[in-house]
Design an enzyme around this catalytic site. Structure first.
Site, PDB file in Angstrom:
ATOM      1  N   GLU A   1       0.892  -1.176   0.000  1.00 36.63           N
ATOM      2  CA  GLU A   1       0.000   0.000   0.000  1.00 36.63           C
ATOM      3  C   GLU A   1       0.919   1.212   0.000  1.00 36.63           C
ATOM      4  OE1 GLU A   1      -2.990  -0.064  -0.542  1.00 36.63           O
ATOM      5  OE2 GLU A   1      -3.655  -2.060   0.014  1.00 36.63           O
TER       6      GLU A   1
ATOM      7  N   CYS B   1      -2.513   8.649   2.833  1.00 32.65           N
ATOM      8  CA  CYS B   1      -2.168   8.352   1.430  1.00 32.65           C
ATOM      9  C   CYS B   1      -3.314   8.700   0.491  1.00 32.65           C
ATOM     10  CB  CYS B   1      -1.883   6.868   1.244  1.00 32.65           C
ATOM     11  SG  CYS B   1      -0.660   6.263   2.337  1.00 32.65           S
TER      12      CYS B   1
HETATM   13  C1  SIN Z   1      -3.501   5.458   4.605  1.00 30.65           C
HETATM   14  O1  SIN Z   1      -3.258   6.641   4.548  1.00 30.65           O
HETATM   15  O2  SIN Z   1      -2.598   4.618   4.405  1.00 30.65           O
HETATM   16  C2  SIN Z   1      -4.869   4.907   4.928  1.00 30.65           C
HETATM   17  C3  SIN Z   1      -5.934   5.884   4.874  1.00 30.65           C
HETATM   18  C4  SIN Z   1      -7.305   5.280   4.975  1.00 30.65           C
HETATM   19  O3  SIN Z   1      -7.507   4.108   5.219  1.00 30.65           O
HETATM   20  O4  SIN Z   1      -8.262   6.027   4.760  1.00 30.65           O
END
Ligand code: SIN
Length: 484
Positions: A255, A289
């Site tokens: 991820e 992210c």
């Molecule tokens: C992330 O920023 O890695 C996860 C964000 C989310 O699950 O909304």
């Protein structure tokens, strides 16, 4: 402020059911991003402790993988309940080490626990197949089995939920784990391990090491007994791990970074679009992210959208995540984050962008950045190409649907995208054409345990959450049976 968090402030690693120090007794300090005060220390471990953690996970795999999914679900549900019972203390601990406002930390504990509940249930539905035969004497069966020992490397922005998003499917599938949390936020992970211990999860099933990221990563990637690596973090580190895992051909879930576009069309509901874009941009102080990184606004709604965003950004409160009354924006994780954001803002301004509000480090402290709104940006600027990972909203003007889609897709990553429109035909067209793993329409918040989270292109491999999330922790075995 609840002091109960101290019960969960574990300053040791967790290997084979034992709380332990580094072999060389070295420790790493963990600081509060709000005022840089010391929260505590954790062991500064390396390769030898990591190998011991893999030994423990490999030994525990024998019995954990043989339990029925129902028995594993019972352990997981007990863990889930303990996490929720201790939600306030865990959230306080998270705010202390990560900085996010307490209400967001509470939300993350609930979000994190929801993966455990979901996969405890989903683990019971990983059935195989019987495939119609092509020969009278043969029968074709497919079963699914746990992939084996799983290594997880988890980030600082969601220190609880990104761990449970990986642990819950792994443990439900019958895998055992070695986890390396971020050294910036290790205490949330260690608190989860303490609750796993209380829930009776057998020793060796879940092991947590931390310290020298390179030494630990080298062992996790190089050891052939680790059959899968799951990582949430930057695209650069993800690529490195991908290469390092090639030697033992591990299965990978990655991820990685995003650069989320938001497409606000003329026909969007303005108030809703502003409220949802604010949520998508400023959640976790902009450190996710999937945060809105490039806000493309169609020319007919542009002026009204910018005016409303300006008011909304000015109204964001900034401060200690534990303060009462609560604040909406906390400190950033470290000074390196501030330096990076300032460089992006300065480069955009030098190329013609206009700062409507903010644009500087906040007087509140050296890890605070004033929530910022920038207009007159263009897609050639670094701020459009890089992930900002902070409280800076950047708006771009567009004319046509085709232009917005081209700009949105013009980056090497493809995690999440957002679209605001009242037109159902456009919703379909745009959703199909956006080269992203997730398209969020008329809402800025879409993450939950029941739906697949993950990206395309350089945003990574695999999906987390949902019925798909557990498949990444299972091997498929085809059994060919001669019945004569
Ligand atoms: C992330 O920023 O890695 C996860 C964000 C989310 O699950 O909304």
């Amino acid at each position: 402020m609840t002091r109960d968090y101290q019960t969960f402030l574990k300053q040791q690693a967790y290997i084979d059911g034992q709380w332990c120090l580094a072999d060389n007794a070295q420790v790493l300090p963990v600081y509060n991003p709000f005022d840089q005060s010391l929260v505590g220390h954790v062991p500064n471990m390396g390769g030898s402790e990591t190998t011991r953690a893999i030994d423990a996970a490999a030994a525990a795999l024998v019995s954990w993988s043989k339990l029925t999914a129902l028995v594993r679900a019972d352990y997981l549900l007990k863990w889930h309940d303990l996490i929720l019972t201790n939600k306030a203390a865990l959230a306080t601990l998270m705010t202390l080490e990560q900085g996010k406002p307490l209400a967001e930390a509470v939300g993350e504990i609930e979000f994190g626990a929801s993966f455990i509940r979901w996969f405890a249930e989903e683990g019971r539905r990983t059935g195989g197949d019987i495939i119609p035969t092509e020969k009278d004497n043969l029968r074709y069966l497919v079963i699914k089995q746990p992939i084996g020992v799983v290594a997880a490397i988890t980030p600082w922005n969601f220190p609880t939920a990104m761990l449970t998003r990986k642990c819950a499917p792994a443990l439900a599938a019958g895998c055992t784990m070695v986890i390396k949390p971020s050294e910036l936020t290790p205490f949330s992970a260690l608190a989860l391990a303490a609750l796993a211990e209380q829930a009776g999860i057998p020793k060796g099933v879940l092991n947590i090491v931390m310290g020298d990221a390179k030494a630990i990563g080298d062992v996790l990637c190089g050891d052939a007994r680790v059959r899968k690596l799951t990582f949430t973090g930057s695209t650069n580190i993800g690529k490195l791990l991908y290469r390092q895992c090639a030697g033992t051909v591990k299965k990978l879930s990655l991820e990685l970074g995003g650069n989320a576009p938001v497409l606000v069309f003329d026909d969007a509901d303005l108030d809703k679009a502003v409220a949802q874009v604010m949520a998508a941009k400023f959640r976790n102080s902009g450190q996710t992210c999937v945060c809105a990184n490039r806000i493309f606004v169609q020319t007919g709604i542009y002026d009204r959208f910018v005016a409303a965003m300006t008011v909304a950004v000015q109204n964001l409160s900034l401060g200690n995540g534990l303060s009462v009354p609560p604040v909406l924006i906390g400190p950033l994780i470290n000074e390196a984050a501030i330096t990076k954001i300032q460089a992006l803002v300065d480069q955009a301004v030098s190329k013609g962008a206009t700062v409507v509000y903010g644009g500087h480090v906040d007087p509140l402290g050296r890890q605070f950045y004033t929530p910022t709104l920038i207009v007159n940006a263009d897609v050639s600027m670094d701020i459009a190409q890089d992930e900002i990972f902070g409280p800076v909203a950047v708006i771009y003007r567009f004319e046509t649907e085709a232009q917005a889609i081209t700009w949105a897709n013009s980056v090497p990553v493809g995690l999440a995208a957002y679209c605001f429109t009242a037109n159902i035909g456009r919703t379909w067209r745009v959703s199909e054409q956006l080269a992203f793993g997730i398209v969020s329409v008329n809402t800025g918040l879409f993450s939950n345990a029941t739906t697949p989270f993950g990206g395309v292109k350089e945003s990574g491999l695999g999906r987390e959450g949902s019925k798909y999330g557990i498949e990444d922790y299972l091997d498929i075995k085809y059994i060919c049976l001669d019945i004569n």
